[in-house]
Enzyme design. Structure first.
Site, PDB file in Angstrom:
ATOM      1  N   ASP A 230      37.530  53.467  15.062  1.00  0.00           N
ATOM      2  CA  ASP A 230      37.873  53.518  16.610  1.00  0.00           C
ATOM      3  C   ASP A 230      37.859  55.063  16.899  1.00  0.00           C
ATOM      4  OD1 ASP A 230      37.561  50.817  16.650  1.00  0.00           O
ATOM      5  OD2 ASP A 230      39.566  50.652  17.382  1.00  0.00           O
ATOM      6  N   HIS A 379      46.059  41.445  17.350  1.00  0.00           N
ATOM      7  CA  HIS A 379      45.224  41.125  16.507  1.00  0.00           C
ATOM      8  C   HIS A 379      45.910  40.568  15.010  1.00  0.00           C
ATOM      9  CE1 HIS A 379      42.451  43.891  18.278  1.00  0.00           C
ATOM     10  NE2 HIS A 379      42.978  44.922  18.202  1.00  0.00           N
TER      11      HIS A 379
END
Length: 557
Positions: A230, A379
């Protein structure tokens, strides 16, 4: 008088003892724990409400992210390790284009050359490489297309360990060479040789928090940087450059495909160039690198922009690979490549780990973007299939530490195997708090009413890799009612981590929070200790002796 004289003798002794007790308490407070003292009781640092949970994007005119050289000159210079005696040098020349119609640049129009040597302005060696362009195309009305500048990758060889090299890159035939840069090679592979400092960053982005993280990393002066996924967050923007911390809520119903604003990749690489041009910067993909195109391709920008030792480590792809740095073997595992036991990644990982010689590289450190152990709501247990598929391999071959991103907070996990404490299992650490624009994660799955519906937990974009593998713990629930016993430390703050390997059995891990005074306060610190004389999976000779068994802890589910 006798009484007064007695007190005069007693008081100094009392003060000495009092002072000694204060010193002892201070020394105890400064003492750094080791993993040998584990498992540690769960600890959660209360979030300081005086702090913001995020920050604004850097403005497009910020000098750290604007182009600073003429079109044909190199920019976005980026180093990556190849083999112990070789380095990848990458850069971009030419300008990107964005519009309804774009015409890719000709990558053969500019040469890819690196000139280098061990003395400033004296380049006794030269190497040539390859170049390419990539495009992000969206064949829809009112959606813009992108094509990149020319991306160059050159592998320079014949490097000696612990040696400073000076280099320029570009096209000498066009007099379009960069200014001089330098890097120092890592120590030679061996059990007594280690980089001094290794920085770990996750989920960085392009915000003011991102710049704080980059500045703190630079102050730490690392020899190597690992980026656990990311990076640019280009996929939080539509093609006109408008962005949101939640693409789905802001644009999901109004765009025919998940758009991206690719110039943010160019901005991101400019942001990190002052570091990446002098320190090897090893990357692995995260979910924000997916960037799907209409033809079914994905990770196109990631694959084009970064050279990694994929051929050198026999993986054949930059979605997963490995490399050595002194006495450490690093394994970069792909969260978004097939990880089933029948997959090519699984076969490669098993072969790679089996070939590690712990007498040469005692330490094995793994990274992957999505965390296998995570007690935050975001998550939560999203990659249970991934963990269940590959955890046996990491345990069998004695991986010492595994780093993750993805969750925008910090968490250190006790040594665990299948949710049970095991002194021979890896330590798991999440550092997905580099500064991205999606803000910090503050909510834990064990908070009141925060446990997610199990069927919503698999990664929606990649659930096809393995399906659903969730299960309830021995309390009969999908979540714990309090911080799980396997979670040692969690803190919702932006920051980065530093590895300092002391020797073949001791590694100092320090997590630095952006808000703390640098070098005076640390967010978390612990010595991670290997026990090859006890743990057969950490020792080549013991592992081959089937009469020696691994430790297995009690069920902590």
């Amino acid at each position: 008088m006798e009484c007064s004289r007695g007190w005069a003798l007693v008081l100094p002794s009392f003060l000495v003892l009092l002072f000694a007790s204060f010193v002892g308490a201070a020394d105890e407070a400064k003492r750094i724990p080791t993993t040998l003292e584990g498992p540690f009781k769960p600890y959660t640092k209360k979030f300081d409400t005086n702090l913001r949970t995020g920050s604004d994007d850097l403005p497009l005119y910020d000098p750290r992210i604007v182009k600073r050289v003429p079109a044909i000159y190199p920019e976005q210079i980026f180093l990556a390790l190849s083999t112990p005696d070789a380095m990848w040098v990458s850069w971009v020349s030419g300008d990107w284009q964005m519009g309804p119609k774009v015409t890719p640049l000709d990558p053969t129009s500019v040469k890819s050359v690196v000139q280098y040597g061990t003395a400033s302005e004296k380049y006794t060696m030269s190497a040539s490489g390859i170049s390419e362009v990539y495009s992000q195309l969206y064949p829809f009305d009112n959606v813009l297309n992108y094509t990149s500048g020319i991306i160059h990758h050159v592998r320079i060889t014949g490097l000696k360990p612990n040696t400073k090299y000076y280099y320029k890159c570009g096209d000498p035939t066009l007099s379009a060479m960069s200014g001089e840069h330098s890097f120092t090679t890592l120590p030679a592979t061996g059990p007594a040789n280690y980089p001094k400092r290794i920085a770990i960053i996750g989920d960085l982005g392009l915000t003011y928090n991102s710049t704080s993280t980059v500045d703190h990393v630079a102050e730490n002066n690392p020899d190597l940087i690992l980026m656990v996924g990311d990076m640019s967050y280009a996929n939080l923007y539509i093609t006109n450059g408008t962005g949101s911390s939640s693409y789905g809520q802001a644009f999901g119903k109004d765009t025919p495909i998940h758009e991206t604003y690719q110039p943010r990749w160019d901005m991101w690489q400019r942001l990190v160039e002052p570091l990446a041009s002098r320190v090897p910067f090893m990357v692995i993909e995260g979910n924000h690198e997916v960037e799907s195109q209409i033809n079914g391709e994905s990770f196109v920008a990631y694959k084009a922009r970064f050279a990694v030792p994929q051929s050198e480590s026999k993986s054949g792809t930059n979605m997963y690979y490995s490399f050595n740095a002194g006495g450490i073997h690093f394994v970069m595992i792909g969260s978004y490549a097939d990880y089933n036991k029948s997959s090519e990644q699984y076969r490669w990982l098993q072969e790679d780990l089996a070939n590690v010689d712990r007498t040469v590289t005692p330490w094995i450190i793994a990274t992957t973007h999505a965390p296998w152990y995570n007690s935050y709501r975001a998550h939560y247990r999203e990659v249970e299939c991934f963990r269940q598929s590959m955890e046996d391999l990491l345990y069998k071959y004695g991986v010492d530490v595994m780093f993750h991103g993805h969750v925008h907070a910090y968490e250190r996990i006790n040594r665990v195997y299948d949710y049970k404490y095991d002194p021979c299992a890896p330590v798991y650490i999440t550092v997905g708090d580099g500064g991205n624009g999606e803000k910090l994660e503050l909510i834990h799955a064990d908070d009141d009413g925060a446990c997610p519906d199990p069927l919503t937990t698999p990664d929606k974009g990649f659930s096809y890799l393995s399906g659903y593998c969730g299960f309830n713990f021995t309390n009969g629930k999908f979540c714990w009612d309090k911080q799980p016993v396997w979670s040692a430390w969690r803190d919702s703050s932006f920051g980065h981590g530093i590895i300092e390997v002391v020797n073949s059995t001791h590694l100092l891990w320090t997590w630095h929070r952006n808000q703390d005074e640098y070098d005076e306060i640390v967010g978390d610190q612990i010595y991670i200790v290997r026990q090859p004389h006890v743990c057969s999976n950490q020792n080549n000779l013991l592992r081959r002796n089937k009469s020696v068994r691994f430790f297995r802890g009690s069920d902590s589910r």
